[in-house]
Design a protein around this motif. Sequence first.
Motif, mmCIF file in Angstrom:
data_model
loop_
_atom_site.group_PDB
_atom_site.id
_atom_site.type_symbol
_atom_site.label_atom_id
_atom_site.label_comp_id
_atom_site.label_asym_id
_atom_site.label_seq_id
_atom_site.Cartn_x
_atom_site.Cartn_y
_atom_site.Cartn_z
ATOM 1 N N ARG A 33 1.037 -1.344 -0.018
ATOM 2 C CA ARG A 33 -0.202 0.132 -0.028
ATOM 3 C C ARG A 33 0.904 1.260 -0.051
ATOM 4 O O ARG A 33 0.382 2.631 -0.387
ATOM 5 N N SER A 34 2.191 1.205 0.283
ATOM 6 C CA SER A 34 3.015 2.157 0.348
ATOM 7 C C SER A 34 3.724 2.356 -0.869
ATOM 8 O O SER A 34 4.570 3.157 -1.107
ATOM 9 N N GLY A 35 3.403 1.632 -1.901
ATOM 10 C CA GLY A 35 3.923 1.718 -3.290
ATOM 11 C C GLY A 35 5.348 0.756 -3.628
ATOM 12 O O GLY A 35 5.771 0.938 -4.448
ATOM 13 N N HIS A 36 5.418 -0.065 -2.544
ATOM 14 C CA HIS A 36 6.563 -0.901 -2.759
ATOM 15 C C HIS A 36 6.098 -2.051 -3.625
ATOM 16 O O HIS A 36 5.268 -2.626 -3.541
ATOM 17 N N SER A 37 7.332 -2.676 -4.174
ATOM 18 C CA SER A 37 7.347 -3.977 -4.826
ATOM 19 C C SER A 37 7.527 -5.223 -3.755
ATOM 20 O O SER A 37 8.869 -4.959 -3.485
ATOM 21 N N VAL A 38 6.713 -6.025 -3.693
ATOM 22 C CA VAL A 38 7.054 -7.032 -2.552
ATOM 23 C C VAL A 38 7.151 -8.358 -3.066
ATOM 24 O O VAL A 38 5.806 -9.007 -3.895
ATOM 25 N N ASP A 39 8.135 -9.245 -2.772
ATOM 26 C CA ASP A 39 8.038 -10.591 -3.177
ATOM 27 C C ASP A 39 8.151 -11.331 -1.724
ATOM 28 O O ASP A 39 9.127 -11.066 -0.892
ATOM 29 N N ALA A 40 7.269 -12.194 -1.577
ATOM 30 C CA ALA A 40 7.302 -13.203 -0.096
ATOM 31 C C ALA A 40 7.783 -14.183 -0.774
ATOM 32 O O ALA A 40 7.400 -15.270 -1.349
ATOM 33 N N VAL A 41 8.911 -14.699 0.022
ATOM 34 C CA VAL A 41 9.590 -15.708 -0.229
ATOM 35 C C VAL A 41 9.396 -16.708 1.193
ATOM 36 O O VAL A 41 9.771 -16.570 2.103
ATOM 37 N N VAL A 42 8.543 -17.902 1.015
ATOM 38 C CA VAL A 42 8.129 -18.564 2.157
ATOM 39 C C VAL A 42 8.397 -20.097 1.868
ATOM 40 O O VAL A 42 8.223 -20.698 0.783
ATOM 41 N N ALA A 43 8.676 -20.571 3.105
ATOM 42 C CA ALA A 43 8.773 -22.326 3.058
ATOM 43 C C ALA A 43 7.368 -22.854 2.904
ATOM 44 O O ALA A 43 7.337 -23.718 2.329
ATOM 45 N N THR A 44 6.472 -22.164 3.541
ATOM 46 C CA THR A 44 5.202 -22.700 3.251
ATOM 47 C C THR A 44 4.046 -21.616 2.948
ATOM 48 O O THR A 44 3.898 -20.766 3.637
ATOM 49 N N ARG A 45 3.306 -21.688 1.859
ATOM 50 C CA ARG A 45 2.335 -20.739 1.414
ATOM 51 C C ARG A 45 1.041 -20.931 2.399
ATOM 52 O O ARG A 45 0.641 -19.853 2.929
ATOM 53 N N ILE A 57 -3.151 -7.168 -5.127
ATOM 54 C CA ILE A 57 -2.670 -5.845 -5.113
ATOM 55 C C ILE A 57 -1.025 -5.632 -5.428
ATOM 56 O O ILE A 57 -0.474 -4.745 -5.340
ATOM 57 N N GLY A 58 -0.635 -6.889 -5.849
ATOM 58 C CA GLY A 58 0.822 -7.047 -6.369
ATOM 59 C C GLY A 58 1.713 -7.786 -5.607
ATOM 60 O O GLY A 58 3.018 -7.936 -6.019
ATOM 61 N N LEU A 59 1.327 -8.642 -4.688
ATOM 62 C CA LEU A 59 2.314 -9.488 -3.922
ATOM 63 C C LEU A 59 2.501 -10.635 -4.694
ATOM 64 O O LEU A 59 1.886 -11.195 -5.456
ATOM 65 N N ARG A 60 4.019 -10.923 -4.897
ATOM 66 C CA ARG A 60 4.441 -12.175 -5.537
ATOM 67 C C ARG A 60 4.859 -13.207 -4.535
ATOM 68 O O ARG A 60 5.702 -12.828 -3.681
ATOM 69 N N VAL A 61 4.385 -14.276 -4.502
ATOM 70 C CA VAL A 61 4.643 -15.441 -3.418
ATOM 71 C C VAL A 61 5.792 -16.396 -4.154
ATOM 72 O O VAL A 61 5.389 -17.037 -5.469
#
Length: 79
Positions: A33-45, A57-61
């Motif tokens: 929401r602050s305008g950043h590009s975010v990639d979530a790198v997770v062991a378990t979705r 809204i743009g999160l890449r998992v």
Amino acid sequence: MRVALLCADAGVPLGGPKGCSVHLRSVAGALLRSGHSVDAVVATRGEARDVSVLEAIGLRVHGFEPGAPVRSLSGRLAH
């Protein structure tokens, strides 16, 4: 700014109902929401409607295998 949000704990799914999972989603949402590009790198979705809302809204998992070399992620995170 590009941000990689990392959670290597397989016991904390991004879509989980408990505190750590909720915190991960909250941080990701605030950054998006602050305008950043975010990639979530997770062991378990995990599965949760909240993850789909963030993806809308743009999160890449990105999933990864704990213990795998970090360089194995670099190709997936490069834009």
